[in-house]
Write an enzyme that holds these catalytic residues in place. Sequence first.
Site, PDB file in Angstrom:
ATOM      1  N   LYS A  10     -10.879  -4.855  -0.673  1.00  0.00           N
ATOM      2  CA  LYS A  10      -9.690  -4.218  -1.343  1.00  0.00           C
ATOM      3  C   LYS A  10      -9.473  -2.860  -0.781  1.00  0.00           C
ATOM      4  O   LYS A  10     -10.353  -2.252  -0.502  1.00  0.00           O
ATOM      5  CB  LYS A  10     -10.361  -3.901  -2.866  1.00  0.00           C
ATOM      6  CG  LYS A  10      -9.295  -3.020  -3.684  1.00  0.00           C
ATOM      7  CD  LYS A  10      -9.870  -2.518  -4.761  1.00  0.00           C
ATOM      8  CE  LYS A  10     -11.149  -1.908  -5.003  1.00  0.00           C
ATOM      9  NZ  LYS A  10     -10.875  -0.392  -4.382  1.00  0.00           N
ATOM     10  N   ASP A 135     -13.546  -1.662 -11.478  1.00  0.00           N
ATOM     11  CA  ASP A 135     -12.789  -2.461 -10.601  1.00  0.00           C
ATOM     12  C   ASP A 135     -13.234  -3.899 -10.792  1.00  0.00           C
ATOM     13  O   ASP A 135     -12.682  -4.611  -9.871  1.00  0.00           O
ATOM     14  CB  ASP A 135     -12.827  -1.918  -9.131  1.00  0.00           C
ATOM     15  CG  ASP A 135     -14.319  -1.912  -8.563  1.00  0.00           C
ATOM     16  OD1 ASP A 135     -15.078  -1.999  -9.298  1.00  0.00           O
ATOM     17  OD2 ASP A 135     -14.144  -1.655  -7.218  1.00  0.00           O
TER      18      ASP A 135
END
Length: 282
Positions: A10, A135
């Site tokens: 990410k 997340d």
Amino acid sequence: MIRSRLAPAKVNLYLHVAAPDARRYHPLQSLVMFADIGDEVTLTGQGGLTIDGPFGDGLSTGEDNLIVKAVRRFEAATSVTVDTGLHLTKNLPVASGLGGGSADAGAALHLLRCAFAPDMPDRDLEAIAATIGADGVMCLWNRSAFAEGYGEILRPVVMPQLPGVLINPMVECSTAAVYNGFDHLARFDEIEAKALFDGAEDVVATLRHTRNDLEPAAIRLQPVIADILTSLDAQPQTLLARMSGSGATCFALCATSEAAEILSRRMQALWPTAWVRACTLR
């Protein structure tokens, strides 16, 4: 049945962070994309978790590992006993600002659903991922999105594919330590930036009006991050250089995949002990 899944890196193209609120949490806004490289999670015949890969040494296979946590949360939500094992090939540096642990957990959840609960709705799988961390959901779906709240509120966004380079100087950045340093610096600014991207044709030009608010604190903790950014900025292939997440990984965006490959080779020559990879953000 799918038995292996990529857990992609990410990348925070920008990360605006507000002062801590009454809960001592930091409201934020970020534009996240995912690379075509990452860790790999595989279902195996044996029980438990095993780990290998270039960054696998010393990683816990116990209850504190996010993959094991995902298994336990999946079992609790489904009343299923997971009788297979999971294997992690750890290709991403640890504590690197690339969401590796959450991505590993997300990949594991996809594999577990496929193997044990194929009719589970997406919303139920997402609810499990949300318990893994702020997340957890974004790293479950691996889709470009604006992240708000504490990172759990997502608005999907269509982005062009962006060639780039990831570089980690092989130092770890503790997220907690970086946030503590951020609070100590007390340089809080407005976090809203989504409107900048409405109708924006040049993503890189728009990103220049944004920032990563954690960069100064991370640099105080690991000064080599500033050297990496300076080195990236000096290369003709770099359109934009920035730190991702809480560091220490930095990224550069390039005009083409060929430029990213050239920049990757150049940075590996300049930083022979660093982890450097060309990639495409999607």
